[in-house]
Design an enzyme around this catalytic site. Sequence first.
Site, short mmCIF file in Angstrom:
data_model
loop_
_atom_site.label_atom_id
_atom_site.label_comp_id
_atom_site.label_asym_id
_atom_site.label_seq_id
_atom_site.Cartn_x
_atom_site.Cartn_y
_atom_site.Cartn_z
N ARG A 41 0.82 -1.22 0.00
CA ARG A 41 0.00 0.00 0.00
C ARG A 41 0.86 1.27 0.00
O ARG A 41 0.40 2.32 -0.46
CB ARG A 41 -0.94 -0.01 1.20
N LYS A 206 -15.74 -15.23 6.42
CA LYS A 206 -17.17 -15.10 6.75
C LYS A 206 -18.09 -14.92 5.55
O LYS A 206 -17.86 -14.04 4.71
CB LYS A 206 -17.36 -13.89 7.67
N GLY A 356 -6.93 -6.27 0.50
CA GLY A 356 -5.76 -6.26 1.35
C GLY A 356 -5.20 -7.67 1.56
O GLY A 356 -4.04 -7.93 1.29
N GLY A 380 -12.47 -4.23 1.52
CA GLY A 380 -13.87 -3.82 1.64
C GLY A 380 -14.27 -2.86 0.53
O GLY A 380 -15.37 -2.96 -0.02
C1 3PG Z 1 -8.57 -1.85 4.91
O1 3PG Z 1 -7.57 -2.34 5.41
O2 3PG Z 1 -9.51 -2.55 4.48
C2 3PG Z 1 -8.66 -0.36 4.80
O3 3PG Z 1 -7.47 0.25 5.17
C3 3PG Z 1 -9.83 0.15 5.61
O4 3PG Z 1 -9.62 -0.16 6.95
P1 3PG Z 1 -10.87 -0.35 7.92
O5 3PG Z 1 -11.58 -1.58 7.45
O6 3PG Z 1 -10.31 -0.45 9.30
O7 3PG Z 1 -11.75 0.88 7.76
MG MG Z 2 -10.88 -3.91 5.97
#
Ligand code: 3PG
Ligand code: MG
Length: 399
Positions: A41, A206, A356, A380
């Site tokens: 990242r 999940k 990620g 996400g």
């Molecule tokens: C992730 O790792 O999915 C992003 O950096 C967002 O992080 P978060 O899910 O803690 O908001």
């Molecule tokens: Mg996340």
Amino acid sequence: MTIRTLDDLLAEGVSGRRVLVRADLNVPLDKQTGAITDDGRIRAVLPTLGALVQAGAKVVVCSHLGRPKGAPDPQYSLRPVAGRLGELLGAPVHFAEDTVGDSARSTVEALADGQVALLENLRFNKGETSKDDAERGAFADQLAGFGEAYVDDAFGAVHRKHASVYDVPARLPHVAGRLVLREVEVLGRLTGEPERPYVVVLGGSKVSDKLAVIEALLPKVDRLLIGGGMCFTFLKAQGHEVGTSLLEEEMVETCRNLLERSEGKIMLPVDVVAADAFAPDAAHDTVRADGIPSHRLGLDIGPETVAGFAAALSGAKTVFWNGPMGVFEMPAFANGTRGVAEAITKTDAFTVVGGGDSAAAVRALGLDESSFGHISTGGGASLEYLEGKTLPGIAALED
Ligand code: 3PG
Ligand code: MG
């Protein structure tokens, strides 16, 4: 609706101007040593930061790391990230000990043209993630004070309605950075008219996290291959016993319903690697998916499943993959993820790795990143994009 881009901002000239960049530098850290275990990242925002540095901007970078609870928490400090970012940029990054306090103010104040500062973790401040508009707004006012323009290059966080993502762009001239543009362009190809066959591979733990994306994708895809921890809830829905495997009992009915509606598009494991315990050295065997012993838990998909998934992938023209097939961090349970990843690289499809975790898996398994069409920095965020949801961070950039 249009979104202005970094090139538009550069064309106006940014030399000597303070530019606030929201990045997603939420990198995984080693629990023992605190060292960065995957800097993907950080590397992903270099094109944007490099262009601003080149153009002589005073670059103020902000990001979250982990999920601290609105107060400073040393284990989530961005300090190690500042070090790594400096190495990659080839110039020191000035680190502020707080996000909007005295240290941040003096660090930003001292920046010369073409220099970069990194503010401490945004989530050390309650206002960043607050549900209260006024509380978020007050924090956004302080952040916005550090820039004359705002660049969003935090694709991984665009699905969050947070101050730095949603409220700051309302306060400053705003543009999308190179990474955000590339991500939106690639994911747009998947939501538009993807070349067929379009095969999606989903894993991760999940079903409940992936339900919305499964619903959204089912009508669009030709095949949906399901592995990872969530496959056991589907296997249960097929009527199989899953031993002590991860199971979301309350989702079984939903999965049964999805299977009925899927017109045979959903492909589930036919064999799994079942172990005595969730441990790297646990005794384990490959068993049939309908024969998981009652005292064992599935930690990976088996070789016959990998072969079946590979066959389903072989003729694909578009592939999206999100989520590991097993506990790839433990070598004994990494073969499924490795096998499926390799099968994806062997297709001549346009291949997108979302997320990620899957992106980190590609690098942790030593696979060649360049053999994938695109590796998204958003987990996400990429799923919510594919679900067709409005993403607050993207909406905030539109004019
Ligand atoms: C992730 O790792 O999915 C992003 O950096 C967002 O992080 P978060 O899910 O803690 O908001
Ligand atoms: Mg996340």
